[in-house]
Design a protein around this motif. Structure first.
Motif, PDB file in Angstrom:
ATOM      1  N   LYS A   1      21.451 -41.407  27.157  1.00  0.00           N
ATOM      2  CA  LYS A   1      20.531 -42.177  28.004  1.00  0.00           C
ATOM      3  C   LYS A   1      19.065 -41.867  27.720  1.00  0.00           C
ATOM      4  O   LYS A   1      18.224 -42.755  27.701  1.00  0.00           O
ATOM      5  CB  LYS A   1      20.828 -41.913  29.479  1.00  0.00           C
ATOM      6  CG  LYS A   1      19.913 -42.700  30.425  1.00  0.00           C
ATOM      7  CD  LYS A   1      20.311 -42.518  31.869  1.00  0.00           C
ATOM      8  CE  LYS A   1      19.374 -43.302  32.787  1.00  0.00           C
ATOM      9  NZ  LYS A   1      19.443 -44.761  32.588  1.00  0.00           N
ATOM     10  N   TRP A   2      18.766 -40.593  27.520  1.00  0.00           N
ATOM     11  CA  TRP A   2      17.371 -40.162  27.495  1.00  0.00           C
ATOM     12  C   TRP A   2      16.869 -39.896  26.082  1.00  0.00           C
ATOM     13  O   TRP A   2      17.619 -39.480  25.204  1.00  0.00           O
ATOM     14  CB  TRP A   2      17.206 -38.895  28.338  1.00  0.00           C
ATOM     15  CG  TRP A   2      17.794 -39.000  29.709  1.00  0.00           C
ATOM     16  CD1 TRP A   2      18.944 -38.413  30.150  1.00  0.00           C
ATOM     17  CD2 TRP A   2      17.292 -39.766  30.812  1.00  0.00           C
ATOM     18  NE1 TRP A   2      19.191 -38.749  31.458  1.00  0.00           N
ATOM     19  CE2 TRP A   2      18.191 -39.570  31.899  1.00  0.00           C
ATOM     20  CE3 TRP A   2      16.170 -40.568  31.003  1.00  0.00           C
ATOM     21  CZ2 TRP A   2      18.000 -40.158  33.141  1.00  0.00           C
ATOM     22  CZ3 TRP A   2      15.980 -41.164  32.240  1.00  0.00           C
ATOM     23  CH2 TRP A   2      16.875 -40.964  33.293  1.00  0.00           C
ATOM     24  N   GLY A   3      15.564 -40.120  25.881  1.00  0.00           N
ATOM     25  CA  GLY A   3      14.923 -39.754  24.627  1.00  0.00           C
ATOM     26  C   GLY A   3      15.247 -40.634  23.458  1.00  0.00           C
ATOM     27  O   GLY A   3      15.166 -40.191  22.306  1.00  0.00           O
ATOM     28  N   GLN A   4      15.593 -41.885  23.697  1.00  0.00           N
ATOM     29  CA  GLN A   4      15.936 -42.756  22.577  1.00  0.00           C
ATOM     30  C   GLN A   4      14.737 -43.050  21.681  1.00  0.00           C
ATOM     31  O   GLN A   4      14.903 -43.470  20.537  1.00  0.00           O
ATOM     32  CB  GLN A   4      16.558 -44.051  23.096  1.00  0.00           C
ATOM     33  CG  GLN A   4      17.915 -43.836  23.743  1.00  0.00           C
ATOM     34  CD  GLN A   4      18.658 -45.136  24.034  1.00  0.00           C
ATOM     35  OE1 GLN A   4      18.291 -46.206  23.553  1.00  0.00           O
ATOM     36  NE2 GLN A   4      19.730 -45.044  24.801  1.00  0.00           N
ATOM     37  N   SER A   5      13.539 -42.805  22.187  1.00  0.00           N
ATOM     38  CA  SER A   5      12.339 -42.922  21.352  1.00  0.00           C
ATOM     39  C   SER A   5      12.159 -41.696  20.473  1.00  0.00           C
ATOM     40  O   SER A   5      11.316 -41.692  19.564  1.00  0.00           O
ATOM     41  CB  SER A   5      11.097 -43.072  22.234  1.00  0.00           C
ATOM     42  OG  SER A   5      10.863 -41.876  22.980  1.00  0.00           O
ATOM     43  N   GLY A   6      12.936 -40.674  20.749  1.00  0.00           N
ATOM     44  CA  GLY A   6      12.810 -39.416  20.030  1.00  0.00           C
ATOM     45  C   GLY A   6      12.172 -38.323  20.856  1.00  0.00           C
ATOM     46  O   GLY A   6      12.203 -37.150  20.479  1.00  0.00           O
TER      47      GLY A   6
END
Length: 286
Positions: free
Chosen positions: A106-111
């Motif tokens: 869910k989290w940090g898909q932008s990196g």
């Protein structure tokens, strides 16, 4: 994290053995059936982790495995008791395998994940973590939640909020405005875990060595919502709108397999907030 070295928990979940070795290329799936609120401890109107769940690897329906503790890292979304949904299953170690950020969690898909608690008393964080660092922090907090005894004590409650504050700082810490002592404890727990990851050490133990003692697994909503026909908590709108929350499980590397070809897992239950009913599993009369 306060007093995190007391390890006396027996929490088991059946998860397919392939989850231990699979990389990102071959995504694993599981059905997650949320069937209880664990010890039933409530802080600031929210049930705190661990909760209870049945996880069925490779299935899209509720299985017959054991009920296990589950921890949620997601204060933003909602879940209901007797609700089940399909998940993508990601091991902590596999987050480093791909050329870019993992897009099944869910989290940090932008990196990156930004954590800023400077607006709260005692807050010192204004950091940008990589996705891997953020989930390392989540792993440390989840391990501490399960290691806290007795179940449902103040430390465990505060650690639940610290985990929620990692990914949803403002909303989760604001929930604690009426209980400033717990708010301060949650901030301190989060700050400590972030610094341990940034510095690469837990006490005097290298972070990688410490985490290598555990299998940490993340269960993220796959986009297929199953729902629940026998909900013990009523959905406010009459239907349990997705998405439900992300959950985390952990097992000690020294634990033997639970049964068959499935591995033993300690559920860090996704410290997902269970409100009395739905919001973090929410109160039905809220």
């Amino acid at each position: 994290m306060r007093s995190t070295e007391k390890w006396r928990f027996v929490v088991v979940a059946a998860v397919g053995f392939m989850l231990l070795t699979s990389g990102r290329a071959s995504a694993q799936t599981a059905n997650l059936y949320l069937n209880g609120v664990g010890s039933g401890t409530v802080l600031a109107g929210v049930y705190t982790s661990p909760y209870s769940a049945v996880i069925t690897p490779g299935s899209t329906s509720i299985g017959t495995g054991p009920t296990v503790p589950a921890i949620c890292d997601d204060f933003y979304d909602d879940s209901y008791i007797d609700e089940d949904w399909n998940t993508n299953v990601t091991t902590l170690s596999s987050l480093t395998l791909g050329p870019g950020p993992n897009t099944t969690v869910k989290w940090g898909q932008s990196g990156f994940v930004s954590v800023n608690d400077m607006g709260y008393a005692g807050g010192t964080l204004n950091d940008t973590l990589t996705q891997v660092q953020a989930y390392d922090v989540a792993a440390l907090l989840s391990i501490s939640i399960l290691g806290s005894t007795p179940a449902g004590d103040q430390q465990q409650q505060d650690l639940s909020y610290a985990l929620w504050a990692l990914f949803d700082t403002s909303q989760s810490l604001s929930q604690l405005n009426s209980v400033p002592i717990d708010q301060t404890n949650a901030i301190n727990d989060l700050n400590t875990a972030v610094q341990e990851v940034v510095n690469g050490e837990v006490g005097t133990t290298p972070l990688s060595t410490y985490l290598s003692n555990y299998n940490v697994t993340i269960y993220s909503y796959s986009g297929v919502h199953v729902g629940g026909t026998n909900l013990s908590t009523t959905c406010p709108s009459g239907s349990c709108d997705p998405p439900p929350q992300e959950m985390i499980t952990v097992t000690s590397m020294s634990e033997p397999p639970a049964f068959g070809v499935f591995a033993v897992y300690f559920l860090l239950g996704g410290a997902c907030l269970l409100f009395f009913g739905r919001r973090r599993i929410v109160s039905a009369n809220r």
